[in-house]
Scaffold this motif. Structure first.
Motif, mmCIF file in Angstrom:
data_model
loop_
_atom_site.group_PDB
_atom_site.id
_atom_site.type_symbol
_atom_site.label_atom_id
_atom_site.label_comp_id
_atom_site.label_asym_id
_atom_site.label_seq_id
_atom_site.Cartn_x
_atom_site.Cartn_y
_atom_site.Cartn_z
ATOM 1 N N TRP A 42 -1.856 7.047 -2.646
ATOM 2 C CA TRP A 42 -1.727 6.268 -3.858
ATOM 3 C C TRP A 42 -2.951 7.191 -4.587
ATOM 4 O O TRP A 42 -2.201 6.704 -6.094
ATOM 5 N N LYS A 43 -3.716 7.893 -4.405
ATOM 6 C CA LYS A 43 -4.065 8.715 -5.627
ATOM 7 C C LYS A 43 -3.185 9.848 -6.472
ATOM 8 O O LYS A 43 -3.046 9.144 -7.624
ATOM 9 N N SER A 44 -1.224 9.752 -6.038
ATOM 10 C CA SER A 44 -0.671 10.164 -7.036
ATOM 11 C C SER A 44 0.474 9.559 -7.507
ATOM 12 O O SER A 44 1.012 9.168 -8.484
ATOM 13 N N GLY A 45 -0.247 8.393 -7.100
ATOM 14 C CA GLY A 45 0.532 6.809 -7.596
ATOM 15 C C GLY A 45 1.874 6.199 -6.738
ATOM 16 O O GLY A 45 2.678 6.004 -7.675
ATOM 17 N N LYS A 46 2.570 7.665 -6.043
ATOM 18 C CA LYS A 46 3.183 7.116 -5.150
ATOM 19 C C LYS A 46 3.867 5.765 -4.043
ATOM 20 O O LYS A 46 4.509 5.060 -4.455
ATOM 21 N N PHE A 47 2.550 5.211 -4.499
ATOM 22 C CA PHE A 47 2.476 4.418 -3.109
ATOM 23 C C PHE A 47 0.651 2.836 -3.960
ATOM 24 O O PHE A 47 -0.016 4.176 -4.252
ATOM 25 N N SER A 48 1.112 2.052 -3.618
ATOM 26 C CA SER A 48 -0.528 1.201 -3.803
ATOM 27 C C SER A 48 -0.916 0.346 -2.756
ATOM 28 O O SER A 48 0.057 0.581 -1.904
ATOM 29 N N PRO A 49 -1.715 0.420 -2.050
ATOM 30 C CA PRO A 49 -2.805 -0.060 -1.595
ATOM 31 C C PRO A 49 -2.526 -1.462 -1.143
ATOM 32 O O PRO A 49 -2.593 -2.188 -2.092
ATOM 33 N N ASN A 50 -2.618 -1.914 0.029
ATOM 34 C CA ASN A 50 -2.329 -3.521 0.002
ATOM 35 C C ASN A 50 -3.175 -4.126 0.422
ATOM 36 O O ASN A 50 -4.351 -2.686 0.378
ATOM 37 N N LEU A 51 -3.198 -4.899 0.412
ATOM 38 C CA LEU A 51 -4.556 -5.622 0.408
ATOM 39 C C LEU A 51 -5.531 -5.569 1.058
ATOM 40 O O LEU A 51 -6.586 -5.175 1.245
ATOM 41 N N LYS A 52 -4.804 -5.530 2.805
ATOM 42 C CA LYS A 52 -5.475 -5.396 3.797
ATOM 43 C C LYS A 52 -6.924 -3.751 4.037
ATOM 44 O O LYS A 52 -8.007 -3.834 4.314
ATOM 45 N N ASN A 53 -5.236 -2.736 3.477
ATOM 46 C CA ASN A 53 -6.345 -1.605 3.375
ATOM 47 C C ASN A 53 -7.260 -1.404 2.291
ATOM 48 O O ASN A 53 -8.483 -1.221 2.062
ATOM 49 N N TRP A 54 -6.819 -1.810 1.143
ATOM 50 C CA TRP A 54 -7.695 -2.123 -0.386
ATOM 51 C C TRP A 54 -9.271 -2.560 0.403
ATOM 52 O O TRP A 54 -10.390 -2.075 0.327
ATOM 53 N N ASP A 55 -9.113 -4.115 0.817
ATOM 54 C CA ASP A 55 -10.525 -4.387 0.925
ATOM 55 C C ASP A 55 -11.128 -3.824 2.299
ATOM 56 O O ASP A 55 -12.852 -3.322 1.961
ATOM 57 N N ALA A 56 -10.939 -3.006 3.227
ATOM 58 C CA ALA A 56 -11.113 -2.085 4.019
ATOM 59 C C ALA A 56 -12.360 -1.016 3.633
ATOM 60 O O ALA A 56 -13.418 -0.607 3.171
ATOM 61 N N VAL A 57 -11.610 -0.698 2.206
ATOM 62 C CA VAL A 57 -11.363 0.915 1.497
ATOM 63 C C VAL A 57 -13.121 0.569 0.742
ATOM 64 O O VAL A 57 -13.814 0.658 0.706
ATOM 65 N N GLU A 58 -12.800 -0.753 -0.114
ATOM 66 C CA GLU A 58 -13.924 -0.983 -0.491
ATOM 67 C C GLU A 58 -15.342 -1.667 -0.317
ATOM 68 O O GLU A 58 -16.394 -1.584 -0.268
ATOM 69 N N ARG A 59 -15.355 -2.334 1.396
ATOM 70 C CA ARG A 59 -16.218 -2.854 1.717
ATOM 71 C C ARG A 59 -16.559 -1.006 2.569
ATOM 72 O O ARG A 59 -18.238 -1.213 2.991
ATOM 73 N N THR A 60 -16.054 -0.020 2.825
ATOM 74 C CA THR A 60 -16.983 0.776 3.491
ATOM 75 C C THR A 60 -17.333 1.727 1.896
ATOM 76 O O THR A 60 -18.379 2.570 2.595
ATOM 77 N N LEU A 61 -16.709 1.280 0.731
ATOM 78 C CA LEU A 61 -17.614 1.761 0.087
ATOM 79 C C LEU A 61 -19.018 1.241 -0.363
ATOM 80 O O LEU A 61 -20.235 1.999 -0.302
ATOM 81 N N GLU A 62 -19.217 0.624 0.108
ATOM 82 C CA GLU A 62 -20.168 -0.704 0.154
ATOM 83 C C GLU A 62 -21.558 -0.216 1.156
ATOM 84 O O GLU A 62 -22.694 -0.619 0.574
ATOM 85 N N ARG A 63 -20.762 -0.508 1.407
ATOM 86 C CA ARG A 63 -21.625 -0.027 3.721
ATOM 87 C C ARG A 63 -22.317 1.518 2.852
ATOM 88 O O ARG A 63 -23.793 1.787 3.527
ATOM 89 N N MET A 64 -21.518 2.399 2.652
ATOM 90 C CA MET A 64 -21.912 3.829 2.440
ATOM 91 C C MET A 64 -23.028 3.328 1.377
ATOM 92 O O MET A 64 -23.988 5.396 1.238
ATOM 93 N N ARG A 65 -22.158 3.363 0.267
ATOM 94 C CA ARG A 65 -23.883 3.060 -1.035
ATOM 95 C C ARG A 65 -24.943 2.241 -0.521
ATOM 96 O O ARG A 65 -26.038 2.989 -0.492
#
Length: 70
Positions: A42-65
């Motif tokens: 994802w960081k290298s731009g080789k792939f983009s996240p799918n919606l399910k994975n991206w939702d998990a990442v955003e929820r985790t960021l909010e929880r950790m904040r």
């Protein structure tokens, strides 16, 4: 000639949001259950996240904040 890929704009925003919150982006992604090789792609731009994975990442960021604020 090889060209460098850029990450999806939301990935770049996520990295900035993590830094602003004082969190390590790789740690947030790991906590969300995303394998480090996927995060690298994802960081290298080789792939983009799918919606399910991206939702998990955003929820985790909010929880950790919120955990930091407590």
């Amino acid at each position: 000639m090889e060209t460098a890929n850029s990450p999806h704009p939301r990935v770049a925003e996520f990295i900035t949001a993590c830094a602003t919150a004082g969190l390590n982006d790789a740690e947030v992604v790991r906590e969300a259950g995303i394998h480090r090789s996927v995060w690298y792609r994802w960081k290298s731009g080789k792939f983009s996240p799918n919606l399910k994975n991206w939702d998990a990442v955003e929820r985790t960021l909010e929880r950790m904040r919120q955990g930091q604020a407590a």
